[in-house]
Design a protein around this motif. Structure first.
Motif, PDB file in Angstrom:
ATOM      1  N   GLY A  17       0.124  -1.938   0.318  1.00 15.93           N
ATOM      2  CA  GLY A  17       0.157   0.062   0.238  1.00 15.93           C
ATOM      3  C   GLY A  17       0.444   1.238  -0.093  1.00 15.93           C
ATOM      4  O   GLY A  17       0.301   2.592   0.617  1.00 15.93           O
ATOM      5  N   ILE A  19       3.335   4.676  -2.105  1.00 13.94           N
ATOM      6  CA  ILE A  19       2.400   5.029  -3.638  1.00 13.94           C
ATOM      7  C   ILE A  19       3.227   4.903  -4.319  1.00 13.94           C
ATOM      8  O   ILE A  19       2.924   6.125  -5.702  1.00 13.94           O
ATOM      9  N   ILE A  22       1.493   4.756  -7.534  1.00 14.30           N
ATOM     10  CA  ILE A  22       0.102   6.059  -7.602  1.00 14.30           C
ATOM     11  C   ILE A  22       1.290   7.133  -8.766  1.00 14.30           C
ATOM     12  O   ILE A  22       0.335   8.121  -9.634  1.00 14.30           O
ATOM     13  N   ARG A  31      -5.175   3.496  -7.799  1.00 16.47           N
ATOM     14  CA  ARG A  31      -5.232   4.089  -5.768  1.00 16.47           C
ATOM     15  C   ARG A  31      -4.680   3.424  -5.166  1.00 16.47           C
ATOM     16  O   ARG A  31      -5.017   1.941  -5.297  1.00 16.47           O
ATOM     17  N   VAL A  32      -4.435   4.011  -3.994  1.00 17.36           N
ATOM     18  CA  VAL A  32      -4.279   3.130  -2.560  1.00 17.36           C
ATOM     19  C   VAL A  32      -5.584   3.103  -1.877  1.00 17.36           C
ATOM     20  O   VAL A  32      -6.240   4.458  -1.687  1.00 17.36           O
ATOM     21  N   ARG A  33      -6.139   2.321  -1.701  1.00 14.39           N
ATOM     22  CA  ARG A  33      -7.153   2.045  -0.404  1.00 14.39           C
ATOM     23  C   ARG A  33      -7.176   0.451  -0.168  1.00 14.39           C
ATOM     24  O   ARG A  33      -6.491  -0.561   0.156  1.00 14.39           O
ATOM     25  N   LYS A  35      -4.511   0.450   1.960  1.00 13.07           N
ATOM     26  CA  LYS A  35      -3.389  -0.280   2.659  1.00 13.07           C
ATOM     27  C   LYS A  35      -3.351  -1.526   1.434  1.00 13.07           C
ATOM     28  O   LYS A  35      -2.113  -2.314   0.857  1.00 13.07           O
ATOM     29  N   ALA A  37      -3.024  -1.364  -3.556  1.00 12.79           N
ATOM     30  CA  ALA A  37      -3.190  -0.614  -4.363  1.00 12.79           C
ATOM     31  C   ALA A  37      -4.614  -2.097  -5.316  1.00 12.79           C
ATOM     32  O   ALA A  37      -4.499  -2.398  -5.440  1.00 12.79           O
ATOM     33  N   SER A 382      -0.079  10.761   0.117  1.00 12.40           N
ATOM     34  CA  SER A 382      -0.849  10.040   1.654  1.00 12.40           C
ATOM     35  C   SER A 382      -2.629   9.790   1.133  1.00 12.40           C
ATOM     36  O   SER A 382      -3.096   8.494   2.033  1.00 12.40           O
ATOM     37  N   CYS A 383      -3.412   9.854   0.284  1.00 16.72           N
ATOM     38  CA  CYS A 383      -4.836   9.743   0.048  1.00 16.72           C
ATOM     39  C   CYS A 383      -4.918   8.539  -0.345  1.00 16.72           C
ATOM     40  O   CYS A 383      -6.224   7.813  -0.526  1.00 16.72           O
ATOM     41  N   GLY A 384      -4.118   7.937  -1.016  1.00 19.84           N
ATOM     42  CA  GLY A 384      -4.004   7.517  -1.906  1.00 19.84           C
ATOM     43  C   GLY A 384      -4.402   7.599  -3.607  1.00 19.84           C
ATOM     44  O   GLY A 384      -4.281   6.822  -4.846  1.00 19.84           O
ATOM     45  N   ASP A 404     -10.254  11.557   3.679  1.00 16.34           N
ATOM     46  CA  ASP A 404      -9.555  10.684   2.781  1.00 16.34           C
ATOM     47  C   ASP A 404      -7.447  11.853   2.702  1.00 16.34           C
ATOM     48  O   ASP A 404      -6.650  11.155   3.352  1.00 16.34           O
TER      49      ASP A 404
END
Lengths: 428, 148
Positions: A17, A19, A22, A31-33, A35, A37, A382-384, A404
């Motif tokens: 997870g 970044i 991204i 996108r990371v959600r 933790k 991808a 950091s929000c993904g 987020d």
């Protein structure tokens, strides 16, 4: 809309997870959600940048295993030009081609051969002046896909010819069917590929409905198995490729096959995007042809290759040094209609737009701008989402929450004393 | 909401940044789903305008007003002004310095290209005060262009 198949996929267990991917994705498709991808299927162009950058090796290319050879009565190996640059001290392409036969393929058809035919066909097409200038190469499937989702204004400039691998598969399969008398479905044309986008290009081709390539094996999978089979003595003469064909393996090679100085070659996805942006603004006025490769160095830089791209480029120069310019010509090639020309036009796929309706899209954009104003603008990821703008767009599309953003949770007055000194207080 | 409005400051001292406004606007128009041909016209017209603002006027301000049927671009500078607009509009006419020409600009195609790629264009200029260029590109055709 066409269903999206992708070669680039995620190994759920390995993804931490972070970044890294991204931020590098050229179409902001990841996108990371929670933790992990996620790849947004309709945006991914299979360029493989995320495979290259992932420190945990969680991104991978789905290729066929070598067992695919068992599915066919007669198999043809289609080695990419860049494949010849993966070996140490290789002086003769025939050593590799013979090793492929020793490995178990019934026949080898060099993709470099088809590349020389495509070069000849491109020269002929360019001479007719039917295409808007500059003509953009269609050989790199990641670039063609990028243009399809991001540069609608340039679609008309894309060379409507199949990439060398497709031409190679079509010609080789037909010749093998005539020679063996086998039906086409018993003959397997297997590409030895440096590139995950080529896997996608065979499963979900652009420019045609069905690809003639039956399987794609990664260079990295077959490489170690081929090494013990490579011998210098008692080899059969097999190679039918000149300088131009092998040159396609690195950036600038396709251009050099045009025998025309008015070209430009760019490689590396960021550089490719910059060229396409400038091209859209009509900044290049005297360029006839543009070769673009998503990987740095061209196909030698493909993520499935084993050798360092720049070392490979030098090796490629060395191997082709004493070869004739070209051994394949349109007049003598065994071609039928459809071997070279696209039968399906490239169409724009607007995956980046906010709404079908312009008015709705404008309202959403206004919301995006408003949200963007309230964010820090650090693009920290950091929000993904890869950037603050991407987060703002995700919020408006209903795919993310403004909460987020980690900076919205922080108390900004709470700055430790050593960091409090601003610019104007310096030196006091 | 009737229109979306964006403004861009054009830095007249940094040649390498010319084109930032057109590039940024292009991304927005793409996200709005504007037809490719419209985006092409807008970005070329605006890019040429930006280059002009940097070469001739030490920068200025670009205002974009966008509504569902049209995109209006207003390029305002406080440069030396254009004494003879008709002459400036002629293809090949240029007052650019040699150093700019050596970079491949100053071919005298800037204003003609802006006119060619916009559906409407109007120039207001006062020598010593500055120049404002108004350009409009219609989405989905719009009223027919008066002159070709």
């Amino acid at each position: 809309m066409q269903e999206f198949f992708h070669s680039v996929t995620l190994d759920w267990d390995k993804c931490k997870g972070c970044i890294n991917c991204i931020k590098r994705c050229p179409t902001e498709a990841i996108r990371v959600r929670n933790k992990k991808a996620y790849i947004i299927a309709e945006r991914c162009i299979d360029c493989g940048e995320c495979i290259r950058v992932c420190p945990h090796h969680a991104k991978r290319a789905t290729c066929d295993s070598l067992d695919i050879l068992k599915n066919y009565s007669y198999t043809i190996a289609l080695p990419a030009p860049s494949f010849m640059a993966q070996f140490n001290n290789l002086e003769d392409v025939d050593i590799v081609l013979n090793a492929l036969i020793a490995f178990g393929f019934n026949e080898v058809y060099e993709v470099a051969k088809a590349a020389e035919i495509v070069s000849a066909a491109t020269r002929k097409l360019m001479a007719t002046h039917d295409l808007p200038r500059p003509v953009i190469s269609s050989a790199c499937p990641a670039v063609t896909r990028l243009i399809r989702v991001r540069f609608p204004g340039l679609i008309d400039h894309v060379l409507p010819l199949h990439a060398p691998i497709e031409v190679a598969a079509r010609v080789a399969k037909r010749e093998a069917a005539e020679k063996t008398g086998l039906p086409p479905e018993k003959i397997g044309a297997i590409f030895i590929s440096p590139c995950p986008a080529k896997v996608t290009a065979t499963k979900m081709p652009l420019g045609t409905d069905v690809s003639a390539v039956d399987g794609v094996v990664a260079v990295s999978d077959i490489y170690s198995k081929l090494l013990p089979l490579m011998h210098h003595d008692s080899i059969e003469y097999m190679s039918e490729t000149g300088k131009i064909g092998l040159s396609w393996g690195s950036s600038g090679g396709e251009c050099s096959g045009l025998i025309n100085d008015n070209y430009l070659a760019a490689d590396g996805i960021e550089n490719v995007i910059r060229v396409l942006e400038d091209l859209e603004d009509e900044k290049f006025r005297d360029v006839d042809f543009i070769e673009l490769n998503a990987c740095s160095g061209g196909c030698v830089g493909g993520v499935l290759n084993v050798e360092n791209p720049y070392v490979a480029k030098t090796k490629l120069y060395r191997i082709r040094k004493h070869l004739p310019v070209s051994l394949n010509h349109l007049e003598t090639a065994d071609l039928v209609d459809g071997d070279l020309d696209w039968d399906t036009p490239l169409e724009f796929v607007p995956v980046l737009k906010l709404d079908e309706n312009v008015w709705e899209a404008m309202m959403k954009m206004e919301q995006v701008e408003e949200i963007l104003q309230s964010l820090e603008g650090l693009d920290c990821g950091s929000c993904g989402a890869p950037s603050c703008r991407a987060l703002a767009e995700d919020v408006v599309r209903g795919l993310a929450s403004i909460d987020d953003c980690i900076f919205r949770c922080k108390n900004h007055d709470d700055v430790p004393a050593p960091f409090r000194t601003g610019g104007e207080e310096k030196g006091e | 909401m009737s229109v979306l409005k964006w403004t861009y400051e054009v830095d007249g001292t940094d040649f390498t940044r010319a084109g930032e406004a057109s590039s940024n606007l292009k991304k927005k128009l793409r996200a709005l789903g504007i037809p490719a041909e419209v985006i092409r016209k807008v970005s070329i017209a605006l890019y040429e305008g930006e280059i002009n603002m940097v070469i001739h006027a030490d920068g200025g301000v670009i205002t974009i007003e966008m509504s569902p049927d049209r995109i209006d671009m207003i390029l305002a500078d406080h440069g030396k002004g254009i004494p003879d607009i008709e002459q400036a509009m002629q293809a090949g006419w240029s007052t650019a310095a040699d150093e700019v020409r050596s970079l491949g600009f100053g071919a005298g195609m800037g204003l003609p290209n802006m006119k060619k790629n916009s559906d409407e264009m109007r120039i207001e200029s006062t020598v010593g005060v500055g120049t404002t260029v108004y350009m409009t590109v219609y989405i989905n055709g719009g009223p027919k262009k008066a002159d070709a």
